[in-house]
Design a protein around this motif. Structure first.
Motif, PDB file in Angstrom:
ATOM      1  N   ASP A   1       0.437   4.217  -2.605  1.00 51.43           N
ATOM      2  CA  ASP A   1       0.162   5.599  -2.198  1.00 51.43           C
ATOM      3  C   ASP A   1       1.171   6.568  -2.815  1.00 51.43           C
ATOM      4  OD1 ASP A   1      -1.949   4.714  -0.688  1.00 51.43           O
ATOM      5  OD2 ASP A   1      -0.874   4.776   1.227  1.00 51.43           O
ATOM      6  N   GLU A   2       2.438   6.171  -2.864  1.00 53.02           N
ATOM      7  CA  GLU A   2       3.465   7.030  -3.470  1.00 53.02           C
ATOM      8  C   GLU A   2       3.184   7.239  -4.955  1.00 53.02           C
ATOM      9  OE1 GLU A   2       7.769   6.617  -2.136  1.00 53.02           O
ATOM     10  OE2 GLU A   2       6.939   4.724  -1.410  1.00 53.02           O
TER      11      GLU A   2
ATOM     12  N   GLN B   1       0.810  -1.211   0.000  1.00 49.05           N
ATOM     13  CA  GLN B   1       0.000   0.000   0.000  1.00 49.05           C
ATOM     14  C   GLN B   1       0.847   1.267   0.000  1.00 49.05           C
ATOM     15  OE1 GLN B   1      -3.413  -0.052  -0.366  1.00 49.05           O
ATOM     16  NE2 GLN B   1      -3.046   2.123  -0.780  1.00 49.05           N
ATOM     17  N   LYS B   2       2.002   1.242   0.682  1.00 48.22           N
ATOM     18  CA  LYS B   2       2.861   2.433   0.721  1.00 48.22           C
ATOM     19  C   LYS B   2       3.346   2.791  -0.682  1.00 48.22           C
ATOM     20  CE  LYS B   2       6.824   4.422   3.187  1.00 48.22           C
ATOM     21  NZ  LYS B   2       7.572   4.886   1.996  1.00 48.22           N
TER      22      LYS B   2
END
Length: 264
Positions: A40-41, A36-37
């Motif tokens: 998101d980026e 997810q990180k």
């Protein structure tokens, strides 16, 4: 000269900012749910380049060159950031720290396009507007590899049952690999490559192949949009690679015009 600088700058940003935004989307779709990180980026970069596109609408060919130069610097920083993100993702894939549906070559491919865009902005701000013979060869090396990569991605993302289209994509991959090797050879032969007519022949040969690939991409794009072939190719990705082939043809036109002008 100032007007040409503005026109070239806005044209580069108009084309490549959209490409960068779409790269961010494609990468985000390729990650697994537990990354997810990274998702998101990628989505944050979509917002960054959407804002750049909005700012671009405020510029015209009559804008202040100083403001355009400052805008180029701003866009350059955004492109440098997404390049660093892409290289980080590539490292994670190569070290097997993440499992992704994004091919390592695809991530590398997108990072090369970011590096190209950043370099173009830098050149424009340095006043380098007219292509030199050696720049023509290097630019073709860059785009021929991009076209070869596209053919490989298409071949791998089509459903295996689409045998005819898969075979066509493989043929294009082989053809553009050969053109790329030929371009690299020509680059190493300079200054002999300045022989009259050699660059003209080089560009003509590339044009024929790129037009053929562009037409194949257009057909594939239309079939994908109409759900008439089986593939894992996002309709926007099909249009994305088609536009890049169109861009290469436009650049060949610019180079041929430049060579013609230099002969006069």
């Amino acid at each position: 000269m100032a007007n040409e600088f503005i026109v070239r700058s806005l044209d580069e940003i108009r084309f490549w900012a959209r490409i960068m935004k779409e790269h961010a989307l494609f990468l985000s779709l390729g990650f697994t749910y537990n990354e997810q990180k990274l998702i998101d980026e990628a989505q944050a970069f979509i917002v960054v380049f959407e804002r750049i596109e909005e700012q671009l609408n405020g510029f015209t060919i009559h804008s202040d060159p100083k403001q355009v130069k400052a805008f180029n610097v701003q866009v350059y920083q955004a492109v440098a950031n997404i390049w660093a993100y892409k290289r980080k993702v590539l490292g994670l894939i190569l070290r097997c720290e993440i499992r992704s549906n994004n091919y390592a070559l695809l991530v590398d491919h997108t990072s090369r396009e970011a590096a190209y865009f950043a370099n173009r902005l830098q050149e424009l701000n340095e006043g380098k507007l007219q292509p030199l013979p050696e720049a023509i060869i290097k630019e073709n090396v860059f785009f021929l590899k991009i076209m070869a990569d596209h053919a490989k991605f298409i071949g791998h993302l089509l459903d295996p049952s689409e045998r005819k289209l898969v075979d066509q994509a493989r043929d294009f991959s082989h053809d553009f690999d050969q053109l790329l090797f030929q371009a690299v050879d020509l680059d190493s032969m300079r200054p002999e490559s300045e022989t009259p007519g050699l660059l003209d022949q080089f560009l003509d040969q590339n044009r024929v192949s790129v037009v053929s690939l562009r037409d194949f991409k257009k057909t594939a794009r239309d079939l994908i949009e109409e759900c008439r072939i089986k593939s894992n190719i996002h309709p926007l990705l099909a249009d994305h690679v088609f536009r890049e082939a169109e861009r290469f043809i436009e650049i060949i036109d610019i180079f041929e015009e430049s060579l013609t002008s230099n002969k006069k």
